[in-house]
Design a protein around this motif. Structure first.
Motif, PDB file in Angstrom:
ATOM      1  N   LYS A  52     -35.567  19.205  -6.554  1.00 17.10           N
ATOM      2  CA  LYS A  52     -36.917  19.609  -6.925  1.00 17.10           C
ATOM      3  C   LYS A  52     -37.577  18.680  -7.949  1.00 17.10           C
ATOM      4  N   VAL A  53     -36.786  18.070  -8.820  1.00 19.70           N
ATOM      5  CA  VAL A  53     -37.355  17.242  -9.886  1.00 19.70           C
ATOM      6  C   VAL A  53     -37.293  15.762  -9.537  1.00 19.70           C
ATOM      7  N   GLY A 104     -26.043  30.010 -19.691  1.00 17.87           N
ATOM      8  CA  GLY A 104     -26.565  30.752 -18.560  1.00 17.87           C
ATOM      9  C   GLY A 104     -28.041  30.544 -18.320  1.00 17.87           C
ATOM     10  N   PHE A 105     -28.780  30.267 -19.392  1.00 20.76           N
ATOM     11  CA  PHE A 105     -30.212  30.060 -19.251  1.00 20.76           C
ATOM     12  C   PHE A 105     -30.576  28.577 -19.185  1.00 20.76           C
ATOM     13  N   THR A 118     -36.034  24.224 -16.373  1.00 18.31           N
ATOM     14  CA  THR A 118     -37.231  24.360 -15.535  1.00 18.31           C
ATOM     15  C   THR A 118     -38.478  24.527 -16.395  1.00 18.31           C
ATOM     16  N   VAL A 119     -38.404  25.372 -17.430  1.00 16.20           N
ATOM     17  CA  VAL A 119     -39.539  25.612 -18.314  1.00 16.20           C
ATOM     18  C   VAL A 119     -39.892  24.359 -19.106  1.00 16.20           C
ATOM     19  N   LEU A 120     -38.884  23.690 -19.680  1.00 11.52           N
ATOM     20  CA  LEU A 120     -39.132  22.496 -20.484  1.00 11.52           C
ATOM     21  C   LEU A 120     -39.825  21.405 -19.667  1.00 11.52           C
ATOM     22  N   ASP A 133     -42.012  16.230 -18.914  1.00  8.86           N
ATOM     23  CA  ASP A 133     -40.958  15.230 -19.089  1.00  8.86           C
ATOM     24  C   ASP A 133     -39.735  15.624 -18.263  1.00  8.86           C
ATOM     25  N   LYS A 134     -39.420  14.846 -17.242  1.00  5.49           N
ATOM     26  CA  LYS A 134     -38.290  15.173 -16.378  1.00  5.49           C
ATOM     27  C   LYS A 134     -36.954  15.069 -17.104  1.00  5.49           C
ATOM     28  N   ALA A 135     -36.930  14.392 -18.237  1.00 10.99           N
ATOM     29  CA  ALA A 135     -35.688  14.238 -19.011  1.00 10.99           C
ATOM     30  C   ALA A 135     -35.523  15.343 -20.046  1.00 10.99           C
ATOM     31  N   ALA A 136     -36.450  16.294 -20.097  1.00  7.05           N
ATOM     32  CA  ALA A 136     -36.428  17.331 -21.134  1.00  7.05           C
ATOM     33  C   ALA A 136     -35.125  18.125 -21.214  1.00  7.05           C
TER      34      ALA A 136
END
Length: 436
Positions: free
Chosen positions: A268-269, A383-384, A390-392, A398-401
């Motif tokens: 997806k990213v 777990g999150f 996804t949120v970041l 920023d895909k590296a977040a």
């Protein structure tokens, strides 16, 4: 006190004990990985929404909800295992875990039964999370208690090692499904096949668990605390539990980032193919499997503290830059290289962290204390990780977040390690001063 052994103390019996006790770990991680990898298909089946982002976030929220049950399972089931024994307790955790797995596999889609579908998926995840809360602690303590002197790190590494085998099998099955079925078939029904396999091996794992012997360390204890006593001891030692949670934070975050979230991140990213993302995940699991026992053995030789501090510092320095490099030039080979680097960090750190966590917990509440610290870390951090990543990415662009999230977890782990070993040093100094 030196670790006790299982009788008869032969190499064959020890290998058999390791295989039997880690079999449940395999099932747990197999199902957890499948839920993370097939998140987009599960979202389509059970959580239809106006946007793909909303649908995926609901799925990851349910995935994370299972981790919120882990601390409760850690306290309740962990105290039960400390009371009745490792063998009986681990059979109970397996029973609850299997029930949750069957629920998820057999539920019809949202289109067929409406809101009952997401409700039963959530119930299945809560049951899995409740059982997993004590499963990891029970297995880790069992391995620590059957370890030969001076090899506790190597023995306990097979708790995480069994999880990597689960990732390998799940990724290989997913790779095969992608080769045999088109995306429409996988979306509608094919994603259930690996979950069904998990259900089919449950009777075999029950058979293995029933043949477990109780550890000498548990049997030799003159008295076993009541569950209420376990609760009181946990409250009394809350600082150790919280610090242990923060020490585990790096392990859980790194693991879920490079395994459970990696296929979704790749597809997806980074916009890589599903097959490429799965193959990378499979190879990362192989890498984890190699580095974990090496990390445990190194910590046996040089001590837990140096390994934990060194790997935490490396994670802080390199996690975000590594993912920044990957985001700038996404490809199969760059994703493989970056995740193998993170696998190296995770493997060596976790190989030292698991035995360290068993050693810092009071003996009478070893399973409950270990399980609670590990479960809290998984609930708050690991777990999150898919949802947080996804949120970041969505908020920052920023895909590296996700690398920032792992760096933060590594900072927490470093501070906790320094605190715990400072406490241990002060305790040893006090004992030496008072008793010579």
């Amino acid at each position: 006190m030196q670790p006790a052994s299982v009788n008869p103390a032969t190499l064959r019996s020890r290998i058999g004990a390791i295989f039997r006790v880690t079999s449940g770990n395999f099932l747990e991680q197999f199902d957890f990985f499948l839920f993370g990898f097939y998140a987009t298909y599960i979202a389509h089946t059970f959580f239809p929404a106006s946007s793909e982002f909303a649908s995926l976030m609901m799925t990851f929220a349910v995935f994370g909800a299972g981790f919120l049950m882990r601390p409760l399972g850690a306290v309740v089931l962990g105290a039960y295992i400390d009371k009745v024994g490792r063998r009986k307790g681990l059979i109970v955790t397996l029973s609850i875990m299997a029930t949750g797995t069957f629920l998820i596999v057999l539920i019809p889609s949202y289109n067929a039964i409406g809101l009952w579908a997401p409700f039963f998926v959530l119930l299945g995840r809560l049951l899995q999370g409740f059982s997993a809360g004590a499963e990891l602690g029970g297995v880790s303590v069992y391995l620590a208690e059957i370890a030969t002197p001076g090899r506790k790190g190597f023995y306990t590494s097979w708790q995480s090692g069994s999880q990597q085998v689960a990732i390998m099998v799940a990724a290989a099955m997913g790779f095969a499904l992608n080769a045999l079925l088109d995306d429409a078939a996988i979306r509608e029904w094919g994603w259930r096949i690996p979950f069904l396999f998990g259900c089919l091996i449950v009777p075999f794992i029950f058979f293995l668990r029933r043949k477990l012997e109780e550890t000498d360390a548990f049997n030799s204890r003159r008295s076993h605390p009541e569950i209420s006593d376990v609760f009181r001891t946990l409250v009394k030692n809350w600082k150790i539990v919280v610090a242990g949670m923060l020490m585990v934070a790096m392990t859980t975050t790194a693991f879920y980032l490079i395994t459970v979230y990696a296929p979704t991140f790749g597809k997806k990213v980074l916009l890589l193919s599903a097959s490429d993302s799965l193959l990378v995940t499979l190879l990362v699991a192989v890498s984890n499997f190699i580095w974990l026992p090496i990390g445990g053995a190194i910590s046996d030789r040089f001590g837990r503290k140096p390994v934990l501090i060194t790997m935490a510092l490396i994670a802080i320095a390199t996690s975000y830059p590594a993912l920044k490099f990957l985001a700038a030039d996404p490809s199969f080979y760059s994703m493989l290289g970056v995740l193998l680097w993170l696998s190296f960090i995770y493997g060596l750190y976790n190989g030292a962290m698991i035995p360290a966590l068993t050693e810092i917990m009071p003996a009478a509440v070893r399973v409950a204390g270990f399980s609670l610290a590990y479960s809290l870390a998984t609930a708050v951090f690991g777990g999150f990780t898919p949802a947080m990543s996804t949120v970041l990415i969505e908020v920052t662009g920023d895909k590296a977040a996700p690398g920032l999230w792992m760096s933060f977890a590594a900072v927490c782990a470093l501070l906790a390690t320094l605190f715990l070993y400072k406490q241990e040093s002060q305790l040893h100094h006090s004992v030496k001063k008072n008793f010579g």
